[in-house]
Scaffold this motif. Structure first.
Motif, PDB file in Angstrom:
ATOM      1  N   HIS A  37      56.355   1.315  45.507  1.00  0.00           N
ATOM      2  CA  HIS A  37      57.115   0.135  45.707  1.00  0.00           C
ATOM      3  C   HIS A  37      58.528   0.639  45.262  1.00  0.00           C
ATOM      4  N   GLY A  38      59.376  -0.503  45.300  1.00  0.00           N
ATOM      5  CA  GLY A  38      60.971  -0.759  45.067  1.00  0.00           C
ATOM      6  C   GLY A  38      60.889  -0.838  43.263  1.00  0.00           C
ATOM      7  N   THR A 105      59.222   2.487  49.242  1.00  0.00           N
ATOM      8  CA  THR A 105      60.280   1.761  49.482  1.00  0.00           C
ATOM      9  C   THR A 105      61.188   2.046  48.553  1.00  0.00           C
ATOM     10  N   SER A 106      62.456   1.987  49.166  1.00  0.00           N
ATOM     11  CA  SER A 106      63.731   2.134  47.864  1.00  0.00           C
ATOM     12  C   SER A 106      63.455   3.115  46.790  1.00  0.00           C
ATOM     13  N   MET A 107      63.075   2.443  45.485  1.00  0.00           N
ATOM     14  CA  MET A 107      62.823   3.542  44.557  1.00  0.00           C
ATOM     15  C   MET A 107      61.669   4.418  44.798  1.00  0.00           C
ATOM     16  N   VAL A 131      66.406   3.570  52.166  1.00  0.00           N
ATOM     17  CA  VAL A 131      67.081   4.306  51.092  1.00  0.00           C
ATOM     18  C   VAL A 131      67.311   5.756  51.667  1.00  0.00           C
ATOM     19  N   HIS A 267      67.778  -5.250  52.901  1.00  0.00           N
ATOM     20  CA  HIS A 267      66.955  -4.258  51.863  1.00  0.00           C
ATOM     21  C   HIS A 267      66.016  -5.201  51.234  1.00  0.00           C
ATOM     22  N   ALA A 268      64.950  -4.724  51.477  1.00  0.00           N
ATOM     23  CA  ALA A 268      64.159  -3.812  52.470  1.00  0.00           C
ATOM     24  C   ALA A 268      62.971  -4.236  53.016  1.00  0.00           C
TER      25      ALA A 268
END
Length: 287
Positions: A37-38, A105-107, A131, A267-268
């Motif tokens: 996850h983010g 996702t993202s991070m 990302v 985002h996102a």
């Protein structure tokens, strides 16, 4: 499909800490997918996607340390990608497989990129959600403005209202999706009220260094596995220009990168709607 809550011990310079993960599907599935996850989120964001994949895959959705059901680090300065990558490596070892497919996702996408860039990486195919190897400081500043805050809520309805505001970039989600996220994004405080299910200390990395653009093209250029890049059309973290450049460099230079853009999303993309789930499912099952 079978779903269970599990955990293992990660190790930091401050000692061991529990890392929780939700597993969907059978232990003896032909292949395993890891969904990460983010920054302020948790593994339960992937419940709809995991359910869609669980008939043919085992799916592990960890709560990165400091989030969800996982432990908090006693030294906030230890929150960072070296620790996150070490814990995810321990998760892959716990799963007992030599290869995984990755959804980040993202991070979670940055963790996946870092691992996929290593020699002999176990990542076979990868989905990177909103990302990329270049992140403008404006997008980072928006996240820094709310991460690390520790608001207090009277009830879950107030938690949901807060998430609808700070996560508006997730797009047009159903009421049931927002309610699901609120239920799994809240922690019960000793006074009976609610806080967010993450350690405010994760913001330490934003406080101790000047805000600037992030350039990870050298990492991207070392990745060799096929990659599906997802982008919210209104995203301020993954620009259209960066996504296009990703199709020309690194794995893109070998024709191994595909970009899919979702309208009415920033985002996102939440990966909770059927159209978004279908794109990811088709990419992972196509192999």
């Amino acid at each position: 499909m079978p779903m269970s809550e599990r955990s293992f011990l990660g190790l930091s310079a401050a000692g061991f800490h529990p890392v929780a993960y939700t597993q969907w599907g059978r232990d003896d599935a032909a292949r395993t997918v890891v969904c990460v996850h983010g920054l302020t989120r948790n593994g339960r964001d992937f419940d709809p996607l995991a359910l869609a994949l669980a008939g043919q895959r085992r799916v592990a959705c960890p709560d990165v340390v400091g989030r969800g059901r996982s432990g908090w680090l006693p030294v906030p300065a230890l929150y960072g990608y070296p620790q996150y990558c070490a814990d995810m490596t321990a998760l892959i070892a716990r799963l007992g497989v030599e290869e995984v497919d990755w959804v980040g996702t993202s991070m979670g996408g940055l963790i996946g990129m870092t691992l996929a860039a290593q020699p002999n990486s176990p990542i076979r195919r990868m989905v990177i959600n909103d990302v990329g190897p270049f992140i403008a400081k404006a997008g980072l500043q928006r996240i820094a403005d709310y991460v690390g805050k520790d608001p207090v809520f009277e009830d879950l309805a107030a938690v949901e209202s807060y998430l609808r505001f700070v996560l508006m970039g997730f797009g047009r989600l159903s009421d049931s999706c927002w309610r699901h996220m609120a239920e799994h994004s809240a922690r019960r405080r000793p006074d009976g009220r609610y806080g967010l299910a993450y350690d405010p200390g994760i913001a330490e990395a934003f406080k101790n260094q000047p805000m600037d653009d992030v350039d990870l093209w050298a990492v991207w250029d070392r990745i060799q596995c096929p990659v599906l890049v997802l982008r919210g059309a209104d995203s301020d973290l993954l620009t259209a220009e960066t996504a296009e450049e990703m199709t020309r460099r690194g794995p893109g230079a070998k024709g191994n990168v595909r970009v899919v853009e979702f309208p009415h999303t920033g985002h996102a993309p939440a990966l909770m709607s059927e159209d978004q789930i279908a794109v990811v499912r088709d990419f992972l099952l196509d192999a």
